[in-house]
Design an enzyme around this catalytic site. Structure first.
Site, PDB file in Angstrom:
ATOM      1  N   GLY A   1      24.030 117.529   0.145  1.00  0.00           N
ATOM      2  CA  GLY A   1      23.253 116.740   1.088  1.00  0.00           C
ATOM      3  C   GLY A   1      22.723 117.577   2.122  1.00  0.00           C
ATOM      4  O   GLY A   1      23.085 118.902   2.261  1.00  0.00           O
TER       5      GLY A   1
ATOM      6  N   SER B   1      14.872 114.801  10.197  1.00  0.00           N
ATOM      7  CA  SER B   1      16.123 115.373   9.496  1.00  0.00           C
ATOM      8  C   SER B   1      17.489 114.612   9.941  1.00  0.00           C
ATOM      9  O   SER B   1      18.339 114.849   9.438  1.00  0.00           O
ATOM     10  CB  SER B   1      16.425 116.895   9.839  1.00  0.00           C
ATOM     11  OG  SER B   1      16.436 117.269  11.140  1.00  0.00           O
TER      12      SER B   1
ATOM     13  N   GLN C   1      13.634 111.263  18.232  1.00  0.00           N
ATOM     14  CA  GLN C   1      14.543 111.908  17.343  1.00  0.00           C
ATOM     15  C   GLN C   1      13.791 112.358  16.113  1.00  0.00           C
ATOM     16  O   GLN C   1      13.073 111.598  15.520  1.00  0.00           O
ATOM     17  CB  GLN C   1      15.706 110.810  16.988  1.00  0.00           C
ATOM     18  CG  GLN C   1      16.758 110.816  18.093  1.00  0.00           C
ATOM     19  CD  GLN C   1      17.895 109.911  17.895  1.00  0.00           C
ATOM     20  OE1 GLN C   1      18.233 109.391  18.837  1.00  0.00           O
ATOM     21  NE2 GLN C   1      18.250 110.123  16.593  1.00  0.00           N
TER      22      GLN C   1
ATOM     23  N   HIS D   1      15.910 116.698  18.502  1.00  0.00           N
ATOM     24  CA  HIS D   1      16.087 115.741  19.426  1.00  0.00           C
ATOM     25  C   HIS D   1      15.916 115.850  21.018  1.00  0.00           C
ATOM     26  O   HIS D   1      16.549 116.580  21.381  1.00  0.00           O
ATOM     27  CB  HIS D   1      17.375 114.981  19.248  1.00  0.00           C
ATOM     28  CG  HIS D   1      17.661 114.270  17.855  1.00  0.00           C
ATOM     29  ND1 HIS D   1      16.701 114.193  16.879  1.00  0.00           N
ATOM     30  CD2 HIS D   1      18.864 113.841  17.500  1.00  0.00           C
ATOM     31  CE1 HIS D   1      17.552 113.872  15.799  1.00  0.00           C
ATOM     32  NE2 HIS D   1      18.621 113.439  16.140  1.00  0.00           N
TER      33      HIS D   1
ATOM     34  N   SER E   1      27.178 115.154  -9.479  1.00  0.00           N
ATOM     35  CA  SER E   1      27.177 116.522  -9.465  1.00  0.00           C
ATOM     36  C   SER E   1      28.117 117.413  -9.823  1.00  0.00           C
ATOM     37  O   SER E   1      27.760 118.541 -10.181  1.00  0.00           O
ATOM     38  CB  SER E   1      26.758 116.993  -7.932  1.00  0.00           C
ATOM     39  OG  SER E   1      25.735 116.147  -7.364  1.00  0.00           O
TER      40      SER E   1
ATOM     41  N   ARG F   1      12.519 106.973  16.269  1.00  0.00           N
ATOM     42  CA  ARG F   1      12.126 108.460  15.390  1.00  0.00           C
ATOM     43  C   ARG F   1      10.655 108.717  15.472  1.00  0.00           C
ATOM     44  O   ARG F   1       9.798 107.884  15.615  1.00  0.00           O
ATOM     45  CB  ARG F   1      12.223 107.706  14.052  1.00  0.00           C
ATOM     46  CG  ARG F   1      12.323 108.869  12.762  1.00  0.00           C
ATOM     47  CD  ARG F   1      13.509 109.706  12.880  1.00  0.00           C
ATOM     48  NE  ARG F   1      14.857 108.942  12.299  1.00  0.00           N
ATOM     49  CZ  ARG F   1      16.191 109.586  12.471  1.00  0.00           C
ATOM     50  NH1 ARG F   1      16.084 110.455  13.176  1.00  0.00           N
ATOM     51  NH2 ARG F   1      17.126 108.680  11.938  1.00  0.00           N
TER      52      ARG F   1
ATOM     53  N   CYS G   1      24.336 112.914  16.905  1.00  0.00           N
ATOM     54  CA  CYS G   1      23.554 114.179  17.323  1.00  0.00           C
ATOM     55  C   CYS G   1      22.730 113.651  18.492  1.00  0.00           C
ATOM     56  O   CYS G   1      22.189 114.778  19.206  1.00  0.00           O
ATOM     57  CB  CYS G   1      22.634 114.428  16.038  1.00  0.00           C
ATOM     58  SG  CYS G   1      21.781 113.041  15.165  1.00  0.00           S
TER      59      CYS G   1
END
Length: 361
Positions: A14, A187, A184, A251, A41, A244, A158
């Site tokens: 990820g 990503s 924010q 951010h 995977s 967002r 975050c």
């Protein structure tokens, strides 16, 4: 160190897993030797597994391209190959809790980027410059899990990295109320503009679960270790809005703060300039030399210009001024996938290594 510690990344395919791979390439203490992901995977090389979905601007590091991805659910098998793991998986919260505890019970330290264990009383949630002492709760956690070497430590959300460091440097003045609005990057949702074209020329005024995290997690960061668990602080009272915006990384926060003992602007700037934490004292490899950078220019910090300050591990502030309703207001900025995610977790691992919690098996 003569020999690097062997690192496993669980959830390595990820976006945050990719950041771990990037940051650990050429790391002086750690070397990625194993990567795990979902069963779909497993069996592919890392290069094959992230083909057409490598999200970073830098290329896949050569050292990991041929590593064969393993099934993250095969806990014993994977743990036996590494000294500790970083975990950044996309699963239900109760599944993440169970998976991380299973890894810890094998005697393997887990440094988690996930939110599942952020409120588990004996698991430290750490910003290394701010609450390094919380790692002492690991002794009680190990007893509960029945292991002498395994444990879980987590990184906070975050969004809070853009304003909590600046507030932490001012705790002596006793902030009582904080209003923060965060703007924010996409990503933070694990996406780029190719994945999420709806974000172009758009702002979405809601990020699920983010406001509760942004209001409550700082209080745990500022909490106390009491009777083998972390008890959250009762102040300041924090209210947030999390939005967002069409930015790839970074951010930004606008912050209003009221104090019990109001400092002067000069006192605030002095605290920001001179603030150092345990990572700076120890000279940890990922630690920013200057943790908080203040910009005098009226139009800084800017997300695009300033998110990479101190290799993305510093935070910045600007526009500090007195306010008509609160004592002061300012703008803060942090890189959400470096300081706020993978980089912050690497710094936690460095702290845990330096303090003797992570060792070669």
């Amino acid at each position: 160190m003569t020999e690097k510690l062997k690192v496993g990344i669980v959830g390595g395919t990820g976006m945050v897993g990719q950041r771990f791979v990037q940051l650990l390439d050429q790391h002086p203490w750690f070397k990625v030797t194993a990567i795990a992901a979902s069963a779909s995977s497993a069996g592919k090389t890392y290069e094959e597994s992230v083909q057409n979905r490598w999200k970073l601007s830098s290329p896949i590091p050569e050292a990991v391209k041929t590593i064969v991805v393993q099934d993250a659910s095969k806990v014993e098998e994977f743990s036996a190959q590494v000294d500790f793991i970083f975990c950044a998986v996309d699963m239900k919260k109760d599944e993440i809790k169970a998976l991380e505890e299973a890894y810890a019970k094998t005697g393997t330290p887990v440094v988690s980027n996930n939110s599942a264990h952020r409120w588990t009383p004996d698991i430290p949630m750490v910003i290394p410059e701010i609450n390094p002492g919380h790692i002492e709760v690991i002794a009680a956690q190990r007893k509960r899990l029945g292991t002498s070497t395994g444990f879980i430590a987590v990184k906070p959300n975050c969004s809070i990295q853009s304003y909590v460091p600046a507030l932490h440097a001012l705790l002596d003045y006793k902030p009582t109320k904080v209003v923060a609005s965060t703007y924010q990057a996409i990503s933070g949702a694990g996406k780029n503009f190719t994945d999420w074209p709806e974000m172009l020329d758009n702002v979405i005024p809601y990020i699920g679960g983010e406001e509760e995290k942004s209001e409550q997690e700082p209080l745990r960061i500022w909490g106390s270790l009491v009777n083998n668990e972390i008890i959250k602080a009762s102040a300041p009272l924090i209210t947030t809005q999390c939005i967002r915006v069409p930015v790839l990384d970074g951010h930004l926060a606008t912050v209003f703060v009221e104090f019990e003992n109001k400092p002067s602007k000069e006192e605030i700037l002095d605290r920001w300039l001179n603030f150092k934490g345990r990572p700076q004292e120890l000279g940890l490899p990922s630690a920013p030399k200057q943790f908080i950078t203040y910009f005098e220019e009226e139009n800084r910090p800017q997300t695009k210009l300033d998110r990479d300050i101190e290799r993305g591990m510093g935070v910045s502030a600007g526009r500090l001024r007195e306010d008509s309703l609160y004592d002061f207001k300012f703008v803060g900025l942090s890189h959400n996938t470096l300081r706020g995610a993978a980089g912050g977790a690497v710094l936690i691992a460095e702290l845990l290594k330096a303090e003797g919690y992570i060792q070669a098996k």
